[in-house]
Scaffold this motif. Structure first.
Motif, PDB file in Angstrom:
ATOM      1  N   THR A   1       1.078  -1.160   0.554  1.00 25.15           N
ATOM      2  CA  THR A   1      -0.030  -0.329   0.111  1.00 25.15           C
ATOM      3  C   THR A   1       0.937   1.686  -0.040  1.00 25.15           C
ATOM      4  N   ALA A   2       2.577   1.420   1.000  1.00 24.53           N
ATOM      5  CA  ALA A   2       2.512   2.614   0.804  1.00 24.53           C
ATOM      6  C   ALA A   2       3.600   2.707  -0.505  1.00 24.53           C
ATOM      7  N   ARG A   3       3.690   1.107  -1.291  1.00 23.68           N
ATOM      8  CA  ARG A   3       4.716   1.483  -2.271  1.00 23.68           C
ATOM      9  C   ARG A   3       3.656   2.051  -3.173  1.00 23.68           C
ATOM     10  N   ARG A   4       2.534   1.189  -3.467  1.00 27.76           N
ATOM     11  CA  ARG A   4       1.080   1.912  -4.655  1.00 27.76           C
ATOM     12  C   ARG A   4       0.928   3.276  -4.416  1.00 27.76           C
ATOM     13  N   GLU A   5       0.715   3.525  -3.512  1.00 29.07           N
ATOM     14  CA  GLU A   5      -0.243   4.917  -3.125  1.00 29.07           C
ATOM     15  C   GLU A   5       1.529   6.001  -3.078  1.00 29.07           C
ATOM     16  N   THR A   6       2.142   5.941  -2.660  1.00 30.27           N
ATOM     17  CA  THR A   6       3.960   6.873  -2.346  1.00 30.27           C
ATOM     18  C   THR A   6       3.537   7.738  -1.251  1.00 30.27           C
ATOM     19  N   LYS A   7       3.696   6.226  -0.040  1.00 32.42           N
ATOM     20  CA  LYS A   7       3.552   7.362   1.621  1.00 32.42           C
ATOM     21  C   LYS A   7       4.691   6.351   2.304  1.00 32.42           C
ATOM     22  N   TYR A   8       4.566   6.995   3.527  1.00 33.56           N
ATOM     23  CA  TYR A   8       5.754   6.237   4.441  1.00 33.56           C
ATOM     24  C   TYR A   8       5.275   5.501   5.084  1.00 33.56           C
ATOM     25  N   LEU A   9       5.949   4.154   5.364  1.00 27.28           N
ATOM     26  CA  LEU A   9       5.211   2.941   6.164  1.00 27.28           C
ATOM     27  C   LEU A   9       6.261   3.161   7.726  1.00 27.28           C
TER      28      LEU A   9
END
Length: 409
Positions: free
Chosen positions: A92-100
């Protein structure tokens, strides 16, 4: 010492110095060194009985159950936990370009209750509730959290890590931007929450441009992907339309081919039947000629026949003649005319050698009718004299050859 968390340890010596000796340590360094030593000697971290009984048993590996148990202990106001697996959170973080943001703790650790309580404080909740974060947390007693601790080489609990999922061209995997193994000295949960919020903000601020560049690159890739999909969809539609046209063309050609073959077959059959009919009429005419030569009876019945073409012909028949002979006489009129002109047949000059065709049954397409009175003679096997006498038409009668079907245009 400002800006760092320090701890003082007083050790009594036995080397003759009066009073305790005081040592000052960086708490993070001290924590790391102690845990490394404990790992080397194969021992678990020593905790107090109060810490072991301060909260329920370790959370279930079921992520929904994990959230329910946390909320049963601390309420529903807390940082937004991701309820999927760690692998799903990473995707999800990779697909939505977010920090995990990965949080790990052990229910056996003294600092765990304080850390968990900090996750409910407004400062940290507000910080991690922003759309740029995916928060995944777990107790290392669960298999997924334990694997996460191993992959991140966690050496002290509680643990917090800020992970950036790399996805730029030529790079893959995850980048650990910042980590915190164990806690420093925190007076209370509110103070700890503020410290954790600052801990999160620092690497996020430093990597903001990288995140924006990655997000822009992802958007470009997504736009390119959508464009390819649209182009592929348009191509597929065009291909399907062409295939449908080609299919319709082939079906039309096949239909026309079948229709042509059927028409040709019907024409061949019609020609074959016409030829069989012609041969039958020549053979029937030959029989009539032979019967006339062999006949020794008196011709007692006179018929005036009006043919289909409007012409009239007068003929005589013996008393034993049947209606069948009259029908055959009418059917062979054009053959008789042709014979009178050529004295030959299409099958040879000898009329007597003309044979009946095999597998052919002749169909008469006319009826013999008397107008006054109106009588239709249908039983061809009946005796001609008897049939006419029954209607008062013997020994002479005028009959009309009446077609059974309308002539084709």
């Amino acid at each position: 010492m400002a800006g760092k968390d320090w701890v003082q340890m007083k050790l009594f010596n036995n080397i003759g110095v009066e009073g305790p000796i005081t040592y000052t340590f960086d708490v993070h360094l001290a924590t790391t060194m102690i845990n490394v030593v404990l790992q080397l000697v194969g021992r678990q971290r020593i905790t107090t009985s109060a810490a072991r009984t301060s909260r329920p048993a370790p959370y279930s590996s079921d992520r929904s159950q994990f959230v329910r148990e946390f909320e049963s202990a601390y309420g529903t106001v807390h940082v937004p936990f991701y309820t999927g697996t760690l692998a799903e959170a990473q995707e999800t973080a990779r697909r939505e370009t977010k920090y995990l943001v990965v949080m790990l703790w052990s229910s056996e650790h003294d600092d765990t209750p304080l850390f968990e309580h900090a996750l409910t404080q407004p400062a940290l909740v507000q910080c991690l509730s922003r759309s740029q974060f995916v928060v995944w947390a777990g107790d290392v007693a669960s298999p997924d959290a334990f694997k996460a601790a191993e992959s991140l080489s966690v050496c002290a609990f509680p643990f917090m890590g800020i992970v950036f999922m790399q996805q730029a061209a030529g790079r893959s995997g995850m980048q650990l931007l910042a980590r915190m193994d164990g806690l420093g000295s925190s007076a209370n949960a509110q103070h700890l929450a503020s410290m954790l919020a600052r801990f999160v903000e620092r690497p996020v601020g430093r990597h903001a441009q990288t995140l924006h560049a990655t997000r822009r690159e992802q958007q470009e890739r997504e736009s390119a992907r959508r464009l390819r999909e649209q182009q592929n969809a348009a191509y597929e539609r065009s291909l399907a339309l062409d295939q449908e046209r080609e299919r319709a063309r082939r079906e039309q050609e096949e239909r026309e081919r079948r229709e042509q073959e059927e028409a040709e077959a019907l024409l061949r059959e019609e020609q074959r039947r016409k030829e069989l009919c012609r041969r039958w009429r020549w053979a029937k005419f030959a029989e009539q000629q032979q019967q006339q030569q062999d006949n020794t009876e008196d011709l007692v019945t006179t018929l005036s026949l009006r043919l289909e073409n409007g012409s009239r012909v007068v003929c005589k028949f013996a008393a034993s003649a049947t209606l069948q002979q009259v029908f055959d006489f009418v059917e062979t009129r054009d053959i008789a005319d042709e014979w009178a002109q050529t004295q030959t047949t299409p099958y040879g000059a000898d009329l007597s050698k003309t044979s009946m065709p095999k597998d052919y049954e002749h169909t008469y397409e006319f009826a013999l009718v008397s107008q006054f009175p109106r009588v239709v003679f249908e039983d061809r096997s009946a005796n001609l004299k008897d049939a006419l006498a029954a209607s008062g038409l013997w020994p002479s009668a005028a009959l009309i050859v009446e077609p059974l079907f309308e002539p084709e245009d």
